[in-house]
Each structure stands twice: as C-alpha cells, then as structure tokens.
Motif scaffolding. Structure first.
Motif, PDB file in Angstrom:
ATOM      1  N   ALA A 177       0.819  -1.210   0.000  1.00  0.00           N
ATOM      2  CA  ALA A 177       0.000   0.000   0.000  1.00  0.00           C
ATOM      3  C   ALA A 177       0.856   1.264   0.000  1.00  0.00           C
ATOM      4  O   ALA A 177       0.322   2.384  -0.010  1.00  0.00           O
ATOM      5  N   GLY A 178       2.189   1.089   0.038  1.00  0.00           N
ATOM      6  CA  GLY A 178       3.064   2.259   0.051  1.00  0.00           C
ATOM      7  C   GLY A 178       3.043   3.020   1.362  1.00  0.00           C
ATOM      8  O   GLY A 178       3.343   4.218   1.404  1.00  0.00           O
ATOM      9  N   VAL A 179       2.698   2.327   2.444  1.00  0.00           N
ATOM     10  CA  VAL A 179       2.617   2.992   3.755  1.00  0.00           C
ATOM     11  C   VAL A 179       3.791   2.528   4.621  1.00  0.00           C
ATOM     12  O   VAL A 179       4.007   1.321   4.770  1.00  0.00           O
ATOM     13  N   PRO A 180       4.572   3.446   5.203  1.00  0.00           N
ATOM     14  CA  PRO A 180       5.655   3.023   6.086  1.00  0.00           C
ATOM     15  C   PRO A 180       5.094   2.418   7.380  1.00  0.00           C
ATOM     16  O   PRO A 180       4.067   2.854   7.882  1.00  0.00           O
ATOM     17  N   LEU A 181       5.784   1.402   7.877  1.00  0.00           N
ATOM     18  CA  LEU A 181       5.355   0.723   9.101  1.00  0.00           C
ATOM     19  C   LEU A 181       6.366   0.980  10.210  1.00  0.00           C
ATOM     20  O   LEU A 181       7.562   0.737  10.037  1.00  0.00           O
ATOM     21  N   LEU A 182       5.870   1.501  11.343  1.00  0.00           N
ATOM     22  CA  LEU A 182       6.718   1.655  12.539  1.00  0.00           C
ATOM     23  C   LEU A 182       6.459   0.463  13.447  1.00  0.00           C
ATOM     24  O   LEU A 182       5.318   0.206  13.828  1.00  0.00           O
ATOM     25  N   VAL A 183       7.524  -0.260  13.769  1.00  0.00           N
ATOM     26  CA  VAL A 183       7.401  -1.403  14.674  1.00  0.00           C
ATOM     27  C   VAL A 183       7.994  -1.038  16.035  1.00  0.00           C
ATOM     28  O   VAL A 183       9.174  -0.706  16.138  1.00  0.00           O
ATOM     29  N   ASP A 184       7.152  -1.081  17.059  1.00  0.00           N
ATOM     30  CA  ASP A 184       7.617  -0.891  18.432  1.00  0.00           C
ATOM     31  C   ASP A 184       8.111  -2.253  18.923  1.00  0.00           C
ATOM     32  O   ASP A 184       7.312  -3.132  19.222  1.00  0.00           O
ATOM     33  N   ALA A 185       9.435  -2.369  19.000  1.00  0.00           N
ATOM     34  CA  ALA A 185      10.041  -3.669  19.345  1.00  0.00           C
ATOM     35  C   ALA A 185      10.510  -3.691  20.792  1.00  0.00           C
ATOM     36  O   ALA A 185      11.397  -4.463  21.150  1.00  0.00           O
TER      37      ALA A 185
END
Lengths: 460, 460
Positions: A167-175
């Motif tokens: 979808a062209g959306v950046p994903l932020l992963v809280d790790a």
C-alpha cells in the motif's frame, strides 16, 4: 524475593553494569568536541551505534539513540507523520499498542489528524487482512508492536509489513518487548526499542529510520543524533545499552528455550490448580518469558499485595492497581476478563525453583482473597429456580459485581435473566468475559439511572 | 592532561558515581509499581526530588526530572507558551541564550509565534531596561539565562525578574551553568538546569515550574513526572544527579573563591603575555570558573588543535571548529572578536599548577600559529603612506582577512581607507572588532559582487 516483572523493567545485566562503569570514566565528555576526551567519547558513541545497528539489522546512520523508548516512539511517529503530510494525516495502529503509541495517536488526533485502531482477536493478535483494511489512500503511517507487552502475543509483523509495503505505507514497529530476544522480521520502515527492557540501563531508547523513509523531525531542532534526539548524549548509558544488547542476544536462544518451558509450566499449572482462571494470550506465538492470567472473583490490587507479602513481584492489568482506575486497554481490546489479572514476566536467569514456589503459593493466595471477598467457593448452590432477578452492585468496585452475579445465577431458572446494576468501569468488560468463561449468555448492556444494567441469561 | 572544558561537560563527581552505583542496585525497578522493588524505587525518586527542590529553592511538587537540560528547556518553553496562549504568542529572550532556547524560539516562530531578541552589551549582559522594553501586552514568556555559557557573564536576573513580575510575564531562567554554584535569585517562574554541568551524570535535566504559573505540557501525554517529562524515569541517574548537586553545593563557596582567583590569574596573565588578545566577558559579575579570550590573527581550530597536542582541552566559539562554520552567536551579539577564540572553564578541583602550565604554554602556541599564518608579529612596518587600498581576501577563511587588513593598514595615510573584500562570515564580526581593539575606524560594510566590502579608515 523473586522479581517476575521483567516486562516493566529488567534488572541491570552484568555486562551493562560493567560497560556503564567503564564509560563513566571514558565517556563523560562531549563527543562533539575536538580534544582527546571528546574524540574518545565520539569513538565510544560510534562503536555503540554500530553494535546497536547490527542487533537491529540496519545501517549505523539509520539509528539514533533517544532518552527512552517512549521518546523514540513519540519522535518516530511525529517525524514520520510530518514527513508524509502531503499524502495525508491518517494513522493506523493496533488496539493493543503501548501507551506511548496511543498517547502519540491522541496528540495527532488533537492536532487534527485521524486514527484507525485495528482490533485484535481474543489472543491479542491483529488479523493482517483487518490491518490491511485499515490502510487508506491518506494513511501516512502504520504502527504495530512486535509483541504485546501485557500478554506476550507476537504480532504478524512480516505479513503486515508486506501489506503496508504493497500500500506504500511506512510501518513503525515498536520492538520494546522483543528486541532482546531477536531481530524484528524485515519490512519495517521505522523501529523503536527501549534498553531497560532488555537489561540495559534506563535512559536509552533506539529509533531506527530506514533510508528512503520520509522523515521530518518535529519540535525544536538540535545538532545531536542527526537532529532526531535533542540534548547531550547520555553516553555511558548508551555504551551500556549497546553492550548489553549484544550480550543478551548472545544468550537469547538458550535462555528463550528455558524460559519458554517455565512459562508453559505456569500456563498449565495455573489452569489446573486455580479454579475459575483464564490464561490469556497466544500460547505458542508469544514472547518466551511472559504469561498473563485473570482470576475470577478477585481484585488485582489485593492479589498483587498478597503476592508481594509472599515475596513475589508481579504486575497486573486490572483496574484499581496503583494509580489507574480503568482496566488495561489490552485486556479490553481482547475481550478477556480483566479482574484478578496477573502478569508474570520472567527476567533472564530466573530459577525454575522460584517458579515452582510461585505455583505452590498462588492457589492459596487466590483462594484466600476470594474467601475474604465472599466469592463462591465452587459451583454455586442451586435452590429452587426463581424468576429473573436484579442485583444492585452500584458503588461496588471490581470484582464485587461479578461475584454478586455468580452468587445468584444459580437461583434463576434456565432461560431467565440476572440484571446487574453496576457503575464500575471494569464491569463492562468483566461481565461479558465471565459469561464466556461460564457458558452463560451475555444479553447486553442497558443505560440505567446510575451506571449501567448488564443483562445475563442463564443457559445452564 | 588538564581538562578545561567543564562548561561543556564536567567530569563525574565522586558522589555522583557512588550514588549511581548504589541506585543501579536499588533503583532499577518501575517506581509506579506496588511491589517492594517498585516501592523502593519510589522512595529513592521522592528523596531525589526533595533534595533537588531544596537546592533549587522550590517545592518538590514544583520540580520534575527530564532527560537533559535541553529537553527541560524545550518542555518548559513549550508548556509556558501554551499555558498563556490566550495572552498572546510573543516570546522575549536575550541574544546570548543557549542554543536550546534559540531552537525553541525558532520552532515557536515557525509555528506562527513571534520573538524579540534582547541585545547585550560588550560584556555579554542584558540591560534590564532594554529587557523591560521588549515586554509587550502579548508577551507570553520571557527567558533569561542566569549566567552565560560561553563568556561567564552573570545576567541581572533579579532585576529582570522584578520587571517581568511588574509586567505580569513569567520568566524562565536557564540556570544550566550556575546551579552548581548556588541558587538562582528569587523571582523566576520556571527554572531549568542540566546535571552533567555540575558533575552529575548525563541524562538528567531539571524543570521547575512555580505553582500559579500557567503551564500546559505539549506533545504526547504520559503519566510520569506530572505529565511534563514522558518516558520511564532514569532513576539511577536522577539519584546521582540529586546527590551530586547537594555535594557540589556543599563545596561551592570555598571552591568558587579558589577558582575565581585562578581565573583572575588567567585573565591578567593572558592579557599581559599574549599580544593582540581580547579577554571578553564581565571581569567581576561572572561565573567563578570560566574565562574566554580571543587572539587576533589566529584561527580557532588550529589553536585548539595545538593546545590539545600540549594536552590542554579547551573549547572555542570561533568558526571552523568542529562542525560549525559560523562564529558563536554569543560573541557576535557582544560585538567582540571571534577569531582565535578560547574558552577555559575549570572543573572543580583544578590544580593551580595546571593553570600555571597552561599560561606558560599558551603564548608560544599563539605565536607559532600566527607565524604559520604569516600574521604581523608586532606593529606593522610603516613605509611611505599611500592612498586608500583594496585588499582581496575572497575565498580566504578567518583569520586571513583580518591578517591581510593588519598588514596594509600602516601603508595607507591617516584618514585614508582600506577596503577588505571577504566572503567568510566571520569577517563581518571580526573586522569591526579588530578596529575597536586597534583604535581604527570601522566605516561600514558594502555589498560586493562576491561577499562584502568592509571599509576601515586609518586613524593613527
């Protein structure tokens, strides 16, 4: 005194302590200065960044050190949203993110942005298809934790990352909860973490932003950490954080197997020895060291207090614990019981004997608390079935409304209803959860003069 | 290796180290938790807050711990501006504030607010009357440092505070450089400080907000530190910061007298032994441990490098040092020479012998750098006076334009001019400053095809 709350803060790893001490002597000067103390500090900072980047799986120039996991999340979300402002102002996140993500989302909404909360199933996981459905043409950023901090359930990060990429959306992963156990699956655009969760010192967070991700730091500028984290670098803590991350990663594979077995033991023994308990979270796709369960007819604060008296330190997502009066948003989103909630998160090195002792102590503690509250000991007595009844639990705190419901359900005819009047917020969550556990029908909630009326139909 | 840059970062005080070590063992848990490790952490946090509040001169519930002095300044300015948004969006601050204040002011302007920069005199101090003149009906906040970080000059905080109080404007005092030496004069509404400046650890700032000051925290919310500083408390560092603040305060009176005498010695010996030097900042109303001087015909980076080779660590407000290409905004606002600038800030415990050795080494180092640059050794030779001249210093970096000017000024007739063509930013500051030092007339600056033309008239 077994400490079973590593998910709040892990005790300092010996390597972190050692590195911190060395860096107090070698790394107190300003790494921006040209003299030898400054150059030495700069070398330490560069080395720490390389070590942390290797553990994260990114380039050193993609990673900055922040003052905490929370500030990493705040800076990451604000910078990514601003960087893609032309695309739109929509933010997607799961319903079970850490409060730092929810606070950033609330601030975004207050500033005129919009948010979509992706629901989770009863195990606490998002459904990738449901996540994909939340992405819109104007979605600037998506957030998903790697694993949940309250119930341990791992999220389908790789699948969601692929859908976001599509979808062209950046994903932020809280790790924050998982980084000490291993790298996050590829596909993220931004990643955040917190050192004191893996045995590093407090005062250090990580923010990684992949090259090519649009990012515009918010708030007053600064020269340090690529303009993404203002203020003098907390170098000794940064050095300790990087050194301990490397150390815990080295031990992670073996320790994960060991703790996973201990948690499996807790999961099965608790379900076996404690009546009326619900063990929550995914039993397999989960963090190795964390398990959460809820005990019917028990209030979380008393349970924590009694376990503390027996020298066990655990936390709880129940209401009425510490400063919060509302139950955990995670348990709520999962639709599971929140009363009598206990989270056990084992620090590395936890002895099996301590877990055994906990499992010996727990059933008695729960029984004692229930007795004091007048909870039903076993199946409630069944006098002659009566017509539908109303139970007035107004002004009574969790778990009393559920205890009162349990007391009278056997007194009405099968097919008849019990209506519980309650104004404690936790009842809204716990009465439906009790019905699910007990095989009774939750009919619904109706507004009342005070609080709400929760209607339950006896099925058996 | 004498380290003379305490104003950037002070080496860790032994009490800070001791307290930090103890708190790593006792204070790693979450102070918001109910179990014993959490309660113990809470006790440590409360005690640290009380100690810091006593040193600041405020109530414990007026003070929060932030992750750095910079974040304290950013949070303090943003919260105070927002709290008084109904009054207006004007911010007043001195021209010589720390970059964290200037960055916050720039962010405020970028968001549609307005700012007034109050000028300083040649010593670096604001004039209280000039400060009062900057206050307007729509002024939401005024900022003034307690003492300047580059030249040591103390600001008239009490006078400005009284004027602000009269105008109903809250005053934020950035006490980063002075708090270890004593409390800030009464009258402030907000106060900020930074632990690593007084010998505490990195990673801790203070933000005090007087009761009654309108304050609305900005950015994503949080439960910790009264909602004014998000993220898990860096408790070991906070404990170390508070303990060391108390310790340095106990030693401050005696140590201030001792360092003041050492700085006086530097001030007089440098002026005596180094030709063409300007010692800047107020000689009396100043921080005890800090002195700054500028050497004509010398570039700051080379000077720092040479001093570092002789094992002295100092900093500089000259351009071309480390990452910055523009000279210090402080020296610029004071209108003093910026080339060959050296800031000496003595850490507590500095030995007099180290200062003596510095004073022995410095004149030779300056002479050597000048010789290498081809600077005039003494008074320039005076051949037959000629007509006005033009010196082309385009593309040449500081201090070359001033060196070229000095070489030819003796060659023109008294009353005639030298025009220096230069495109280095520092020339704009240094040519007028040289004129003032040399008793020549600075006529002014004219635009040129490339860079600017600086016109100087020979007076003698």
């Amino acid at each position: 005194m077994p400490y079973f709350d590593a998910a709040s803060a892990a005790p300092l790893h010996p390597v972190a302590r050692q590195a911190l001490l060395a860096a107090l002597d070698e790394g107190w000067a300003d790494p921006a200065r040209l003299y030898r103390e400054g150059r030495r500090a700069r070398l330490l900072l560069d080395a720490a960044r390389e070590a942390a980047a290797e553990a994260v799986g990114c380039r050193p120039d993609e990673l900055v050190f922040t003052s905490s996991g929370t500030t990493a999340v705040h800076a990451g979300i604000a910078g990514a949203l601003s960087g893609r402002r032309r695309v739109g102002r929509h933010l997607a996140h799961s319903a079970v993110e850490h409060s730092s993500v929810l606070h950033a989302a609330a601030a975004h909404e207050a500033a005129g942005g919009s948010c979509t909360e992706v629901p989770v199933d009863r195990s606490g996981a998002v459904d990738p298809a449901a996540y994909a459905a939340a992405l819109r043409a104007d979605t600037a950023l998506a957030c998903l934790q790697s694993a949940n901090h309250e119930v341990g359930t791992e999220q389908p990060v790789a699948e969601v990352a692929a859908l976001c990429a599509g979808a062209g959306v950046p994903l932020l992963v809280d790790a924050a909860q998982s980084l000490g156990w291993g790298p996050v699956p590829a596909g993220w655009s931004l990643l955040t973490a917190s050192a004191h969760k893996w045995g590093g010192p407090a005062g250090v967070g990580l923010l990684a932003v992949r090259k090519g991700t649009r990012f515009s730091p918010q708030g007053p500028g600064g020269e340090r950490e690529a303009g993404r984290a203002p203020g003098f670098e907390n170098l000794p803590a940064i050095v300790a954080a990087a050194a301990s991350l490397r150390a815990v990663r080295g031990e992670a594979a073996a320790e994960a197997v060991r703790l996973r077995a201990l948690v499996d033991r807790i999961r099965s023994v608790v379900a076996e020895r404690v009546p009326d308990v619900e063990v929550v979270g995914d039993p397999v796709r989960r963090l190795p060291h964390l398990v959460t369960f809820s005990c019917l007819y028990v209030d979380g604060e008393t349970l924590l207090h009694e376990l503390d008296r027996k020298e066990f330190s655990v936390s709880s997502g129940s209401s009425c614990t510490s400063s919060t009066l509302t139950p955990s948003h995670v348990l709520k989103a999962m639709g599971v019981l929140s009363e009598g909630n206990v989270r056990v998160s084992l620090p590395r090195g936890t002895a099996g004997a301590d877990v055994d002792r906990f499992l010996e102590v727990l059933p008695g503690v729960v029984a004692e608390v229930r007795e004091r509250l007048g909870a039903p000991v076993s199946a409630p007595p069944s006098p002659a079935p009566a017509a539908s009844r109303v139970v007035d639990a107004l002004g009574r705190r969790c778990p009393i409304p559920v205890i009162e419901l349990a007391k009278v359900i056997g007194e009405v005819a099968v097919g008849a209803t019990v209506t519980v009047l309650a104004d404690d917020e936790a009842a809204r969550l716990d009465i439906p959860a009790w019905c699910e556990m007990r095989g009774q029908e939750y009919v619904g909630e109706e507004p009342a003069d005070r609080g709400s009326a929760y209607v339950v139909r006896r099925l058996g």
